[in-house]
Design a protein around this motif. Sequence first.
Motif, mmCIF file in Angstrom:
data_model
loop_
_atom_site.group_PDB
_atom_site.id
_atom_site.type_symbol
_atom_site.label_atom_id
_atom_site.label_comp_id
_atom_site.label_asym_id
_atom_site.label_seq_id
_atom_site.Cartn_x
_atom_site.Cartn_y
_atom_site.Cartn_z
ATOM 1 N N ASP A 164 0.769 -1.255 0.000
ATOM 2 C CA ASP A 164 0.000 0.000 0.000
ATOM 3 C C ASP A 164 0.801 1.307 0.000
ATOM 4 O O ASP A 164 0.453 2.232 -0.713
ATOM 5 C CB ASP A 164 -1.103 0.008 1.066
ATOM 6 C CG ASP A 164 -0.613 -0.346 2.450
ATOM 7 O OD1 ASP A 164 0.304 -1.163 2.558
ATOM 8 O OD2 ASP A 164 -1.152 0.186 3.427
ATOM 9 N N ASP B 26 -2.940 -3.101 -0.778
ATOM 10 C CA ASP B 26 -1.856 -3.898 -0.220
ATOM 11 C C ASP B 26 -1.280 -4.890 -1.230
ATOM 12 O O ASP B 26 -0.259 -5.524 -0.956
ATOM 13 C CB ASP B 26 -2.356 -4.668 1.016
ATOM 14 C CG ASP B 26 -2.656 -3.726 2.173
ATOM 15 O OD1 ASP B 26 -2.960 -2.548 1.922
ATOM 16 O OD2 ASP B 26 -2.601 -4.170 3.335
ATOM 17 N N SER C 29 1.440 -7.275 6.486
ATOM 18 C CA SER C 29 0.175 -6.725 6.984
ATOM 19 C C SER C 29 -0.912 -6.743 5.921
ATOM 20 O O SER C 29 -1.893 -6.022 5.997
ATOM 21 C CB SER C 29 0.400 -5.274 7.440
ATOM 22 O OG SER C 29 0.771 -4.458 6.351
ATOM 23 N N LYS D 247 -6.321 -9.656 10.761
ATOM 24 C CA LYS D 247 -6.418 -8.219 10.534
ATOM 25 C C LYS D 247 -7.774 -7.924 9.891
ATOM 26 O O LYS D 247 -8.107 -8.479 8.844
ATOM 27 C CB LYS D 247 -5.285 -7.749 9.618
ATOM 28 C CG LYS D 247 -5.392 -6.276 9.264
ATOM 29 C CD LYS D 247 -4.158 -5.780 8.538
ATOM 30 C CE LYS D 247 -4.319 -4.341 8.110
ATOM 31 N NZ LYS D 247 -3.105 -3.804 7.487
ATOM 32 N N PHE E 106 -3.898 6.469 10.097
ATOM 33 C CA PHE E 106 -2.677 5.857 9.546
ATOM 34 C C PHE E 106 -2.579 6.129 8.046
ATOM 35 O O PHE E 106 -1.507 6.444 7.521
ATOM 36 C CB PHE E 106 -2.712 4.350 9.811
ATOM 37 C CG PHE E 106 -1.609 3.555 9.150
ATOM 38 C CD1 PHE E 106 -0.461 3.220 9.839
ATOM 39 C CD2 PHE E 106 -1.729 3.118 7.829
ATOM 40 C CE1 PHE E 106 0.549 2.481 9.238
ATOM 41 C CE2 PHE E 106 -0.738 2.373 7.221
ATOM 42 C CZ PHE E 106 0.403 2.053 7.933
ATOM 43 N N ARG E 107 -3.708 6.010 7.367
ATOM 44 C CA ARG E 107 -3.688 6.238 5.909
ATOM 45 C C ARG E 107 -3.427 7.704 5.609
ATOM 46 O O ARG E 107 -2.847 8.036 4.574
ATOM 47 C CB ARG E 107 -4.989 5.731 5.285
ATOM 48 C CG ARG E 107 -5.105 4.205 5.400
ATOM 49 C CD ARG E 107 -6.433 3.677 4.888
ATOM 50 N NE ARG E 107 -6.580 2.246 5.184
ATOM 51 C CZ ARG E 107 -7.705 1.572 5.032
ATOM 52 N NH1 ARG E 107 -8.780 2.187 4.566
ATOM 53 N NH2 ARG E 107 -7.767 0.288 5.337
ATOM 54 N N LYS F 252 -10.834 -2.423 1.548
ATOM 55 C CA LYS F 252 -9.966 -3.603 1.592
ATOM 56 C C LYS F 252 -10.719 -4.856 2.043
ATOM 57 O O LYS F 252 -10.125 -5.809 2.538
ATOM 58 C CB LYS F 252 -8.768 -3.307 2.503
ATOM 59 C CG LYS F 252 -7.926 -2.105 2.044
ATOM 60 C CD LYS F 252 -6.622 -1.955 2.821
ATOM 61 C CE LYS F 252 -5.785 -0.798 2.285
ATOM 62 N NZ LYS F 252 -4.489 -0.657 3.013
ATOM 63 N N GLN G 238 -8.906 -8.030 3.796
ATOM 64 C CA GLN G 238 -8.939 -7.958 5.263
ATOM 65 C C GLN G 238 -10.254 -8.591 5.756
ATOM 66 O O GLN G 238 -11.241 -8.664 5.031
ATOM 67 C CB GLN G 238 -8.818 -6.500 5.709
ATOM 68 C CG GLN G 238 -7.482 -5.893 5.281
ATOM 69 C CD GLN G 238 -7.353 -4.421 5.631
ATOM 70 O OE1 GLN G 238 -8.315 -3.761 6.005
ATOM 71 N NE2 GLN G 238 -6.143 -3.898 5.478
ATOM 72 N N LYS H 225 -5.538 -7.256 14.962
ATOM 73 C CA LYS H 225 -5.582 -5.834 14.682
ATOM 74 C C LYS H 225 -6.965 -5.462 14.160
ATOM 75 O O LYS H 225 -7.471 -6.174 13.307
ATOM 76 C CB LYS H 225 -4.512 -5.531 13.630
ATOM 77 C CG LYS H 225 -4.464 -4.114 13.166
ATOM 78 C CD LYS H 225 -3.419 -3.969 12.091
ATOM 79 C CE LYS H 225 -3.492 -2.549 11.561
ATOM 80 N NZ LYS H 225 -2.676 -2.364 10.400
ATOM 81 N N SER I 231 -4.166 3.381 14.811
ATOM 82 C CA SER I 231 -4.175 4.850 14.753
ATOM 83 C C SER I 231 -5.511 5.460 15.186
ATOM 84 O O SER I 231 -5.536 6.472 15.896
ATOM 85 C CB SER I 231 -3.832 5.297 13.333
ATOM 86 O OG SER I 231 -4.743 4.755 12.398
ATOM 87 N N TYR J 261 0.936 3.406 19.580
ATOM 88 C CA TYR J 261 1.442 4.783 19.461
ATOM 89 C C TYR J 261 1.568 5.427 20.835
ATOM 90 O O TYR J 261 2.126 6.511 20.958
ATOM 91 C CB TYR J 261 0.510 5.597 18.561
ATOM 92 C CG TYR J 261 0.344 4.968 17.194
ATOM 93 C CD1 TYR J 261 1.377 5.046 16.259
ATOM 94 C CD2 TYR J 261 -0.796 4.248 16.864
ATOM 95 C CE1 TYR J 261 1.253 4.432 15.019
ATOM 96 C CE2 TYR J 261 -0.934 3.634 15.625
ATOM 97 C CZ TYR J 261 0.095 3.732 14.718
ATOM 98 O OH TYR J 261 -0.021 3.108 13.505
HETATM 99 C C1 PBG Z 1 -1.109 -1.374 5.675
HETATM 100 C C2 PBG Z 1 -1.243 -1.160 7.125
HETATM 101 C C3 PBG Z 1 -2.291 -0.456 7.707
HETATM 102 C C4 PBG Z 1 -1.999 -0.377 9.057
HETATM 103 C C5 PBG Z 1 -0.801 -1.056 9.276
HETATM 104 N N1 PBG Z 1 -0.345 -1.550 8.048
HETATM 105 C C6 PBG Z 1 -3.458 0.201 7.101
HETATM 106 C C7 PBG Z 1 -4.358 -0.573 6.250
HETATM 107 O O1 PBG Z 1 -4.387 -1.805 6.271
HETATM 108 O O2 PBG Z 1 -5.084 0.063 5.504
HETATM 109 C C8 PBG Z 1 -2.868 0.338 10.049
HETATM 110 C C9 PBG Z 1 -2.209 0.816 11.281
HETATM 111 C C10 PBG Z 1 -2.971 1.840 12.031
HETATM 112 O O3 PBG Z 1 -4.115 2.222 11.706
HETATM 113 O O4 PBG Z 1 -2.403 2.289 13.032
HETATM 114 N N2 PBG Z 1 -0.845 -2.613 5.209
#
Ligand code: PBG
Length: 329
Positions: free
Chosen positions: A123, A131, A166, A196, A205-206, A223, A227, A254, A280, A319
């Motif tokens: 990503d 991803d 991830s 996940k 995060f994005r 996703k 996911q 996650k 995040s 974090y």
């Molecule tokens: C991407 C990835 C993401 C996060 C960690 N690795 C975002 C997503 O899957 O869209 C999210 C981490 C977060 O929100 O703190 N592969």
Amino acid sequence: MYPLRRNRRLRTSEAIRSLVRETVITPQDFIVPLFVVEGKGVKKEIASMPDYYRFSLDLLVTEVKELWSLGLKSVLLFVKVPDNLKDNIGTEALNPEGLMQRAIKTVKDAVPGMYVMTDVALDPYSSYGHDGVVGNGMIVNDDTNAILAKMSLSHAQAGADMVAPSDMMDGRIFEIRTLLEDEGFHNTGILSYSAKYASAFYGPFRDALDSAPAAIKDVPKDKKAYQMDFSNRDEAVKETLMDIQEGADIVMVKPGLCYLDIVRDIRDAVDVPVAVYQVSGEYAMLKAAAAKGWLDHDAVMLEQVIAIKRAGAHMMASYFAKDVVKLLS
Ligand code: PBG
């Protein structure tokens, strides 16, 4: 008459409460996520993650030294890739001189003892924010796996201790493990994001990496086709057991707080360490409420990380790591 058992007896002072406390948090519980950008002298706050920053390599050095001095011994690296280097197949992800590869070396040079984990997914490198490789309106599983394995090898060659895929493609742990073994990286570990979920908590995060799925015709807007569906519980155990069979050293759930039922199921089902990613959006929610004076930041933060560990996490990516450790010391 009197109650034979008075449970409150063990709650009468902080001394006795601490003696019977079942869960304690230490610096060793944390993996610290770090966002890395190109440039010099950059320490830029992420708008939706107050007091959390993107660092250029020179200031990353200062940051990891501080983490080490606080007793924080592992980091999880993410990079923000310039738009002109993005494409559909993550070409830049394999560049031996890419930002991730330089970041790994930078951390290892600055603090040789620091345990360096790296995000493995397309990503940040994808012009579509996905991803994996996009083809015919889908994310193409097996083509993606081949790239993820090469990406993992590249991180290992740069000095990463553990790669953290991830992406949620099927079979990627096996492909990664196989290539690492073939190339002699027997001790490079794999932390699998094994359960996940397709979660709206990843929004900030994005923003941090500018990696949201693109609004382009024939490209999935979310996703959900890779996911997991957040309505599912049993599936998380299946996903995780498969990743362990394929060679994952550590498995991960996650996001964190909304998924503690999953954490406990997995902890009970597996014989490898279990990690949780407190993501995040979870960080942003507490920061926002605290800024409004609606929640006591430190008290809620501590309650949350304790809850994650109590649920069964051996470690967590958070974090809040630095804040928690400073608070406890
Ligand atoms: C991407 C990835 C993401 C996060 C960690 N690795 C975002 C997503 O899957 O869209 C999210 C981490 C977060 O929100 O703190 N592969």
